[in-house]
Design a protein around this motif. Structure first.
Motif, PDB file in Angstrom:
ATOM      1  N   MET A   1      24.523  42.503  -8.272  1.00 50.20           N
ATOM      2  CA  MET A   1      24.410  43.891  -7.827  1.00 50.20           C
ATOM      3  C   MET A   1      25.798  44.426  -7.503  1.00 50.20           C
ATOM      4  SD  MET A   1      22.298  45.481  -4.605  1.00 50.20           S
ATOM      5  CE  MET A   1      20.716  44.991  -5.275  1.00 50.20           C
ATOM      6  N   ASP A   2      26.221  45.509  -8.226  1.00 46.65           N
ATOM      7  CA  ASP A   2      27.535  46.090  -8.005  1.00 46.65           C
ATOM      8  C   ASP A   2      27.490  47.042  -6.819  1.00 46.65           C
ATOM      9  OD1 ASP A   2      28.587  44.766 -10.201  1.00 46.65           O
ATOM     10  OD2 ASP A   2      27.933  46.357 -11.567  1.00 46.65           O
ATOM     11  N   PHE A   3      28.654  47.187  -6.164  1.00 50.83           N
ATOM     12  CA  PHE A   3      28.767  48.154  -5.090  1.00 50.83           C
ATOM     13  C   PHE A   3      28.756  49.568  -5.666  1.00 50.83           C
ATOM     14  CE2 PHE A   3      30.814  44.345  -3.352  1.00 50.83           C
ATOM     15  CZ  PHE A   3      30.084  44.197  -2.175  1.00 50.83           C
ATOM     16  N   LEU A   4      28.438  50.552  -4.818  1.00 47.07           N
ATOM     17  CA  LEU A   4      28.490  51.970  -5.172  1.00 47.07           C
ATOM     18  C   LEU A   4      27.592  52.303  -6.353  1.00 47.07           C
ATOM     19  CD1 LEU A   4      32.358  52.578  -4.812  1.00 47.07           C
ATOM     20  CD2 LEU A   4      30.581  52.781  -3.061  1.00 47.07           C
ATOM     21  N   THR A   5      26.470  51.600  -6.468  1.00 45.47           N
ATOM     22  CA  THR A   5      25.479  51.912  -7.490  1.00 45.47           C
ATOM     23  C   THR A   5      24.188  52.369  -6.804  1.00 45.47           C
ATOM     24  OG1 THR A   5      24.609  49.650  -7.514  1.00 45.47           O
ATOM     25  CG2 THR A   5      26.441  50.150  -9.018  1.00 45.47           C
ATOM     26  N   PRO A   6      23.353  53.134  -7.502  1.00 43.45           N
ATOM     27  CA  PRO A   6      22.086  53.567  -6.896  1.00 43.45           C
ATOM     28  C   PRO A   6      21.237  52.397  -6.402  1.00 43.45           C
ATOM     29  CG  PRO A   6      22.515  54.787  -8.912  1.00 43.45           C
ATOM     30  CD  PRO A   6      23.559  53.711  -8.834  1.00 43.45           C
ATOM     31  N   GLU A   7      21.248  51.287  -7.149  1.00 40.80           N
ATOM     32  CA  GLU A   7      20.460  50.115  -6.750  1.00 40.80           C
ATOM     33  C   GLU A   7      20.955  49.561  -5.418  1.00 40.80           C
ATOM     34  OE1 GLU A   7      20.800  46.853  -9.389  1.00 40.80           O
ATOM     35  OE2 GLU A   7      19.096  45.766  -8.526  1.00 40.80           O
ATOM     36  N   PHE A   8      22.283  49.506  -5.243  1.00 37.20           N
ATOM     37  CA  PHE A   8      22.852  48.984  -4.000  1.00 37.20           C
ATOM     38  C   PHE A   8      22.486  49.882  -2.831  1.00 37.20           C
ATOM     39  CE2 PHE A   8      26.183  48.839  -0.798  1.00 37.20           C
ATOM     40  CZ  PHE A   8      26.305  47.475  -0.558  1.00 37.20           C
ATOM     41  N   PHE A   9      22.659  51.190  -3.003  1.00 37.75           N
ATOM     42  CA  PHE A   9      22.415  52.112  -1.890  1.00 37.75           C
ATOM     43  C   PHE A   9      20.925  52.225  -1.553  1.00 37.75           C
ATOM     44  CE2 PHE A   9      26.705  53.695  -2.961  1.00 37.75           C
ATOM     45  CZ  PHE A   9      27.262  53.631  -1.684  1.00 37.75           C
ATOM     46  N   SER A  10      20.050  52.129  -2.561  1.00 35.91           N
ATOM     47  CA  SER A  10      18.614  52.164  -2.273  1.00 35.91           C
ATOM     48  C   SER A  10      18.199  50.921  -1.497  1.00 35.91           C
ATOM     49  CB  SER A  10      17.808  52.275  -3.570  1.00 35.91           C
ATOM     50  OG  SER A  10      18.026  51.141  -4.405  1.00 35.91           O
ATOM     51  N   GLY A  11      18.747  49.753  -1.860  1.00 37.17           N
ATOM     52  CA  GLY A  11      18.464  48.533  -1.112  1.00 37.17           C
ATOM     53  C   GLY A  11      19.009  48.602   0.294  1.00 37.17           C
ATOM     54  N   LEU A  12      20.216  49.159   0.441  1.00 39.00           N
ATOM     55  CA  LEU A  12      20.826  49.288   1.767  1.00 39.00           C
ATOM     56  C   LEU A  12      20.005  50.219   2.655  1.00 39.00           C
ATOM     57  CD1 LEU A  12      23.227  48.639   3.614  1.00 39.00           C
ATOM     58  CD2 LEU A  12      24.424  50.592   2.610  1.00 39.00           C
ATOM     59  N   MET A  13      19.568  51.348   2.105  1.00 38.41           N
ATOM     60  CA  MET A  13      18.745  52.281   2.881  1.00 38.41           C
ATOM     61  C   MET A  13      17.426  51.647   3.298  1.00 38.41           C
ATOM     62  SD  MET A  13      19.390  55.890   0.880  1.00 38.41           S
ATOM     63  CE  MET A  13      18.134  56.717   1.871  1.00 38.41           C
ATOM     64  N   ALA A  14      16.828  50.853   2.404  1.00 43.33           N
ATOM     65  CA  ALA A  14      15.574  50.179   2.736  1.00 43.33           C
ATOM     66  C   ALA A  14      15.773  49.200   3.888  1.00 43.33           C
ATOM     67  CB  ALA A  14      15.034  49.451   1.508  1.00 43.33           C
ATOM     68  N   ILE A  15      16.862  48.430   3.864  1.00 46.55           N
ATOM     69  CA  ILE A  15      17.122  47.457   4.926  1.00 46.55           C
ATOM     70  C   ILE A  15      17.351  48.153   6.257  1.00 46.55           C
ATOM     71  CG2 ILE A  15      18.838  45.786   5.766  1.00 46.55           C
ATOM     72  CD1 ILE A  15      19.110  44.801   2.904  1.00 46.55           C
ATOM     73  N   VAL A  16      18.163  49.204   6.273  1.00 47.10           N
ATOM     74  CA  VAL A  16      18.436  49.927   7.519  1.00 47.10           C
ATOM     75  C   VAL A  16      17.149  50.545   8.069  1.00 47.10           C
ATOM     76  CG1 VAL A  16      19.668  51.891   8.521  1.00 47.10           C
ATOM     77  CG2 VAL A  16      20.849  50.367   6.940  1.00 47.10           C
ATOM     78  N   LEU A  17      16.343  51.160   7.193  1.00 47.24           N
ATOM     79  CA  LEU A  17      15.083  51.767   7.633  1.00 47.24           C
ATOM     80  C   LEU A  17      14.143  50.726   8.211  1.00 47.24           C
ATOM     81  CD1 LEU A  17      13.058  54.107   7.807  1.00 47.24           C
ATOM     82  CD2 LEU A  17      12.405  53.630   5.447  1.00 47.24           C
ATOM     83  N   LEU A  18      13.980  49.606   7.518  1.00 46.71           N
ATOM     84  CA  LEU A  18      13.090  48.551   8.002  1.00 46.71           C
ATOM     85  C   LEU A  18      13.537  48.036   9.361  1.00 46.71           C
ATOM     86  CD1 LEU A  18      12.559  46.547   4.687  1.00 46.71           C
ATOM     87  CD2 LEU A  18      10.849  47.915   5.887  1.00 46.71           C
ATOM     88  N   ASP A  19      14.835  47.804   9.519  1.00 45.97           N
ATOM     89  CA  ASP A  19      15.319  47.257  10.775  1.00 45.97           C
ATOM     90  C   ASP A  19      15.180  48.264  11.903  1.00 45.97           C
ATOM     91  OD1 ASP A  19      16.266  44.779  11.728  1.00 45.97           O
ATOM     92  OD2 ASP A  19      18.202  45.681  12.177  1.00 45.97           O
ATOM     93  N   LEU A  20      15.446  49.545  11.641  1.00 45.59           N
ATOM     94  CA  LEU A  20      15.315  50.557  12.684  1.00 45.59           C
ATOM     95  C   LEU A  20      13.876  50.684  13.156  1.00 45.59           C
ATOM     96  CD1 LEU A  20      17.652  53.438  11.395  1.00 45.59           C
ATOM     97  CD2 LEU A  20      18.070  51.874  13.286  1.00 45.59           C
ATOM     98  N   GLY A 133      17.486  39.183  -2.712  1.00 45.95           N
ATOM     99  CA  GLY A 133      18.278  37.965  -2.807  1.00 45.95           C
ATOM    100  C   GLY A 133      19.781  38.180  -2.732  1.00 45.95           C
ATOM    101  N   HIS A 134      20.238  39.388  -2.418  1.00 46.29           N
ATOM    102  CA  HIS A 134      21.668  39.691  -2.369  1.00 46.29           C
ATOM    103  C   HIS A 134      22.137  39.678  -0.922  1.00 46.29           C
ATOM    104  CE1 HIS A 134      21.749  40.771  -6.638  1.00 46.29           C
ATOM    105  NE2 HIS A 134      20.596  41.376  -6.424  1.00 46.29           N
ATOM    106  N   MET A 135      22.899  38.646  -0.542  1.00 50.91           N
ATOM    107  CA  MET A 135      23.321  38.480   0.843  1.00 50.91           C
ATOM    108  C   MET A 135      24.309  39.560   1.278  1.00 50.91           C
ATOM    109  SD  MET A 135      21.683  36.296   2.450  1.00 50.91           S
ATOM    110  CE  MET A 135      22.719  36.424   3.905  1.00 50.91           C
ATOM    111  N   THR A 136      25.057  40.137   0.356  1.00 50.39           N
ATOM    112  CA  THR A 136      25.966  41.220   0.733  1.00 50.39           C
ATOM    113  C   THR A 136      25.182  42.388   1.310  1.00 50.39           C
ATOM    114  OG1 THR A 136      27.504  40.607  -1.031  1.00 50.39           O
ATOM    115  CG2 THR A 136      27.753  42.798  -0.079  1.00 50.39           C
ATOM    116  N   LEU A 137      24.051  42.707   0.700  1.00 48.68           N
ATOM    117  CA  LEU A 137      23.186  43.764   1.214  1.00 48.68           C
ATOM    118  C   LEU A 137      22.681  43.421   2.608  1.00 48.68           C
ATOM    119  CD1 LEU A 137      20.841  45.121  -1.599  1.00 48.68           C
ATOM    120  CD2 LEU A 137      22.383  46.397  -0.126  1.00 48.68           C
ATOM    121  N   VAL A 138      22.293  42.170   2.804  1.00 46.31           N
ATOM    122  CA  VAL A 138      21.783  41.734   4.102  1.00 46.31           C
ATOM    123  C   VAL A 138      22.847  41.925   5.179  1.00 46.31           C
ATOM    124  CG1 VAL A 138      21.014  39.741   5.446  1.00 46.31           C
ATOM    125  CG2 VAL A 138      20.146  40.094   3.120  1.00 46.31           C
ATOM    126  N   ILE A 139      24.049  41.458   4.911  1.00 45.88           N
ATOM    127  CA  ILE A 139      25.124  41.519   5.905  1.00 45.88           C
ATOM    128  C   ILE A 139      25.484  42.965   6.228  1.00 45.88           C
ATOM    129  CG2 ILE A 139      27.542  40.946   6.350  1.00 45.88           C
ATOM    130  CD1 ILE A 139      27.115  38.445   4.581  1.00 45.88           C
TER     131      ILE A 139
END
Length: 228
Positions: A1-20, A133-139
């Protein structure tokens, strides 16, 4: 998963939303653990306790991400997320926070880290599923969301109370994550890949079942309360 791609940002938004949405109780526990400390130590205890909580959460999530690669466990994880999503929509559980205020700075940090680890197991499972499965997204996701939860817990809880739809959005996100975990399990992935429509049908089915069922349950509870 590359940085600054729609897939990365959608996964990041999902993680932040779930945690909040899932971690409101964790923030309250952190505040309770530090409440007896002097004012000048409370913020330090919350900061270092949160730092330790992020480290523990990342380590636990890394283990879960690895385990979910085993056949059948992604399916089991998705099924386990469904009752978590359903419980999120329940408002009558009445769970209390039996966390004693820590007497010292070190004790407060230990209390925060241990309590967050024990209460955050549902977050770990949801975030592991949303990360793909992308630990960068998790961190990155945890580094953003945990401090927001800790320092913005009062605001988050007020927003959820004022706009109940936020809870439904969070429950829907968990149900969607569960659907994707089930569809990507090694045992079921070949069938879902052969039937492209099935992934989207499962997404819609689980989200509708959780959010629609929660809404109907709330309406029924309101009718019973008004009848009494």
């Amino acid at each position: 998963m590359d940085f600054l791609t729609p897939e990365f940002f959608s996964g990041l938004m999902a993680i932040v939303l779930l945690d909040l949405v899932l971690a409101g109780d964790n923030a309250i526990v952190i505040a309770l653990a530090a409440r007896n400390l002097p004012k000048h130590l409370q913020k330090k205890a919350v900061f270092w306790g949160s730092f330790g909580a992020v480290a523990v959460r990342v380590a636990l999530t890394a283990v879960v991400v690895y385990l979910l690669k085993l056949p059948g466990l992604m399916l089991a994880g998705g099924l386990l997320l469904l009752p978590i999503a359903w419980k999120l929509l329940r408002t009558d559980d009445g769970d209390g926070h039996n966390i004693s205020a820590a007497a010292g700075f070190g004790a407060a940090i230990r209390t925060i880290v241990v309590a967050d680890a024990l209460m955050g197991l549902d977050n770990v499972l949801a975030i592991a599923g949303a990360s793909g499965g992308h630990m960068t997204l998790v961190i990155v996701g945890l580094a953003i969301s945990v401090p927001l939860v800790v320092w913005g817990s009062t605001l988050i809880l007020k927003l959820i109370e004022r706009f109940p739809v936020i809870v439904y959005i969070g429950a829907g996100a968990i149900a969607w994550t569960a659907a994707r975990m089930i569809a990507h399990d090694h045992l079921l992935a070949p069938w879902f890949d052969a039937h492209g429509w099935a992934k989207y049908a499962l997404d819609a089915l689980l989200v509708a079942a959780v959010c629609g069922g929660g809404w109907l349950m709330q309406r029924r509870r309101q009718r019973l309360a008004s009848a009494a």
